[in-house]
Design a protein around this motif. Structure first.
Motif, PDB file in Angstrom:
ATOM      1  N   ILE A  69      16.771  63.623  38.406  1.00  0.00           N
ATOM      2  CA  ILE A  69      16.814  65.035  38.007  1.00  0.00           C
ATOM      3  C   ILE A  69      15.448  65.697  38.149  1.00  0.00           C
ATOM      4  N   SER A  70      14.515  65.001  38.777  1.00  0.00           N
ATOM      5  CA  SER A  70      13.164  65.533  38.941  1.00  0.00           C
ATOM      6  C   SER A  70      13.048  66.312  40.252  1.00  0.00           C
ATOM      7  N   PRO A  71      12.861  67.634  40.171  1.00  0.00           N
ATOM      8  CA  PRO A  71      12.688  68.386  41.411  1.00  0.00           C
ATOM      9  C   PRO A  71      11.405  67.996  42.146  1.00  0.00           C
ATOM     10  N   MET A  72      10.412  67.517  41.403  1.00  0.00           N
ATOM     11  CA  MET A  72       9.162  67.094  42.037  1.00  0.00           C
ATOM     12  C   MET A  72       9.386  65.895  42.949  1.00  0.00           C
ATOM     13  N   LYS A  73      10.353  65.034  42.615  1.00  0.00           N
ATOM     14  CA  LYS A  73      10.654  63.874  43.459  1.00  0.00           C
ATOM     15  C   LYS A  73      11.121  64.329  44.835  1.00  0.00           C
ATOM     16  N   TYR A  74      12.037  65.273  44.849  1.00  0.00           N
ATOM     17  CA  TYR A  74      12.594  65.735  46.117  1.00  0.00           C
ATOM     18  C   TYR A  74      11.568  66.544  46.905  1.00  0.00           C
ATOM     19  N   ALA A  75      10.757  67.329  46.208  1.00  0.00           N
ATOM     20  CA  ALA A  75       9.715  68.093  46.897  1.00  0.00           C
ATOM     21  C   ALA A  75       8.666  67.157  47.493  1.00  0.00           C
ATOM     22  N   PHE A  76       8.270  66.133  46.726  1.00  0.00           N
ATOM     23  CA  PHE A  76       7.285  65.172  47.221  1.00  0.00           C
ATOM     24  C   PHE A  76       7.823  64.421  48.428  1.00  0.00           C
ATOM     25  N   ALA A  77       9.061  63.941  48.344  1.00  0.00           N
ATOM     26  CA  ALA A  77       9.659  63.207  49.468  1.00  0.00           C
ATOM     27  C   ALA A  77       9.775  64.095  50.702  1.00  0.00           C
ATOM     28  N   CYS A  78      10.172  65.340  50.494  1.00  0.00           N
ATOM     29  CA  CYS A  78      10.325  66.275  51.603  1.00  0.00           C
ATOM     30  C   CYS A  78       8.982  66.592  52.249  1.00  0.00           C
ATOM     31  N   LEU A  79       7.981  66.891  51.431  1.00  0.00           N
ATOM     32  CA  LEU A  79       6.670  67.250  51.973  1.00  0.00           C
ATOM     33  C   LEU A  79       5.993  66.056  52.647  1.00  0.00           C
ATOM     34  N   ALA A  80       6.123  64.857  52.060  1.00  0.00           N
ATOM     35  CA  ALA A  80       5.517  63.669  52.672  1.00  0.00           C
ATOM     36  C   ALA A  80       6.191  63.337  53.997  1.00  0.00           C
ATOM     37  N   THR A  81       7.519  63.409  54.027  1.00  0.00           N
ATOM     38  CA  THR A  81       8.238  63.138  55.273  1.00  0.00           C
ATOM     39  C   THR A  81       7.906  64.190  56.321  1.00  0.00           C
ATOM     40  N   ASN A  82       7.849  65.426  55.910  1.00  0.00           N
ATOM     41  CA  ASN A  82       7.521  66.516  56.822  1.00  0.00           C
ATOM     42  C   ASN A  82       6.134  66.314  57.440  1.00  0.00           C
ATOM     43  N   GLU A  83       5.200  65.857  56.637  1.00  0.00           N
ATOM     44  CA  GLU A  83       3.826  65.714  57.105  1.00  0.00           C
ATOM     45  C   GLU A  83       3.599  64.455  57.934  1.00  0.00           C
ATOM     46  N   PHE A  84       4.160  63.319  57.519  1.00  0.00           N
ATOM     47  CA  PHE A  84       3.772  62.048  58.115  1.00  0.00           C
ATOM     48  C   PHE A  84       4.762  61.457  59.117  1.00  0.00           C
ATOM     49  N   LYS A  85       6.020  61.879  59.097  1.00  0.00           N
ATOM     50  CA  LYS A  85       6.999  61.273  60.007  1.00  0.00           C
ATOM     51  C   LYS A  85       6.627  61.575  61.462  1.00  0.00           C
ATOM     52  N   GLY A  86       6.471  60.514  62.253  1.00  0.00           N
ATOM     53  CA  GLY A  86       6.145  60.651  63.668  1.00  0.00           C
ATOM     54  C   GLY A  86       4.699  61.028  63.946  1.00  0.00           C
ATOM     55  N   LEU A  87       3.856  60.981  62.927  1.00  0.00           N
ATOM     56  CA  LEU A  87       2.455  61.372  63.090  1.00  0.00           C
ATOM     57  C   LEU A  87       1.656  60.213  63.674  1.00  0.00           C
ATOM     58  N   ALA A  88       0.874  60.468  64.721  1.00  0.00           N
ATOM     59  CA  ALA A  88      -0.009  59.458  65.294  1.00  0.00           C
ATOM     60  C   ALA A  88      -1.335  59.500  64.539  1.00  0.00           C
ATOM     61  N   LEU A  89      -1.769  58.340  64.078  1.00  0.00           N
ATOM     62  CA  LEU A  89      -3.012  58.252  63.307  1.00  0.00           C
ATOM     63  C   LEU A  89      -4.047  57.444  64.072  1.00  0.00           C
ATOM     64  N   GLU A  90      -5.284  57.843  63.944  1.00  0.00           N
ATOM     65  CA  GLU A  90      -6.396  57.080  64.504  1.00  0.00           C
ATOM     66  C   GLU A  90      -7.417  56.892  63.402  1.00  0.00           C
ATOM     67  N   CYS A  91      -7.914  55.679  63.274  1.00  0.00           N
ATOM     68  CA  CYS A  91      -8.890  55.392  62.226  1.00  0.00           C
ATOM     69  C   CYS A  91     -10.303  55.488  62.773  1.00  0.00           C
ATOM     70  N   LEU A  92     -11.196  55.981  61.932  1.00  0.00           N
ATOM     71  CA  LEU A  92     -12.613  55.930  62.229  1.00  0.00           C
ATOM     72  C   LEU A  92     -13.104  54.519  61.929  1.00  0.00           C
ATOM     73  N   ASP A  93     -14.264  54.153  62.429  1.00  0.00           N
ATOM     74  CA  ASP A  93     -14.792  52.808  62.170  1.00  0.00           C
ATOM     75  C   ASP A  93     -14.991  52.550  60.689  1.00  0.00           C
ATOM     76  N   THR A  94     -15.327  53.586  59.928  1.00  0.00           N
ATOM     77  CA  THR A  94     -15.538  53.417  58.485  1.00  0.00           C
ATOM     78  C   THR A  94     -14.227  53.207  57.728  1.00  0.00           C
ATOM     79  N   GLN A  95     -13.097  53.568  58.342  1.00  0.00           N
ATOM     80  CA  GLN A  95     -11.798  53.423  57.692  1.00  0.00           C
ATOM     81  C   GLN A  95     -11.111  52.097  58.023  1.00  0.00           C
ATOM     82  N   ARG A  96     -11.617  51.375  58.973  1.00  0.00           N
ATOM     83  CA  ARG A  96     -11.002  50.106  59.375  1.00  0.00           C
ATOM     84  C   ARG A  96     -11.280  49.030  58.325  1.00  0.00           C
TER      85      ARG A  96
END
Length: 178
Positions: A69-96
């Motif tokens: 019953i938490s609207p924040m759950k659905y908003a978080f899932a929607c926004l995270a999926t919208n942002e990260f699904k199919g996103l290509a990521l590259e790490c900097l040397d400091t992030q490895r």
């Protein structure tokens, strides 16, 4: 383009859901001070069980119902999926991350792509963008209907009755002639 539109629609539906929940709490209690005191007791647990602060796998079994019953759950899932699904990521040397494997030092990127990061959030498979938007709309609608019902019950208990249509007594300042 489309990702921005999905983000805006999600935030609007989240605002409408929060507004509907606040309206429901305001309509259920006769005193505003009580409604304002109860609101954080309702909203904060819903925020905790949204999946943003706590991982859904760590929820106690007896409190798992709160996430649905938490609207924040659905908003978080929607926004995270919208942002990260199919996103290509590259790490900097400091992030490895550095690991030693078979005497060899290996440096790897923790997340090869956005889908790998989404897997760490443990968002249920059925929580697609469309399903999340539908659930937010349902929550907003249900809490608005519950607010209306709560207002009717409170007004009925307090003795406020709508004027009946049969009694249309119109009074005027001029005396009536017999």
């Amino acid at each position: 383009g489309l990702k921005f539109l999905i983000c805006i629609i999600t935030l609007i539906l989240l605002a409408l859901s929060g507004n509907a929940m606040g309206l429901f709490l305001a309509c259920v209690f006769t005193d505003v001070a009580i409604a304002l005191a109860v609101a954080p007791l309702v909203i904060l647990p819903l925020m905790m069980f949204s999946g943003f602060f706590l991982n859904p796998d760590s929820f106690p079994v007896y409190l798992e119902w709160a996430q649905w019953i938490s609207p924040m759950k659905y908003a978080f899932a929607c926004l995270a999926t919208n942002e990260f699904k199919g996103l290509a990521l590259e790490c900097l040397d400091t992030q490895r991350k550095t690991f030693v494997k078979n005497g060899q030092t290996v440096r790897i990127c923790p997340y090869s792509d956005g889908d790998a990061f989404l897997d760490t959030l443990n968002i249920q498979e059925w929580l697609s963008i469309t399903n999340c938007l539908i659930m937010l709309a349902i929550i907003a609608t249900c809490f608005t209907i519950l607010a209306f019902i709560g207002l009717k019950v409170i007004s009925w208990r307090s003795g406020v009755r709508p004027p009946s249509r049969k009694s249309k007594n119109i009074t005027s300042d001029t005396p009536h002639e017999a």
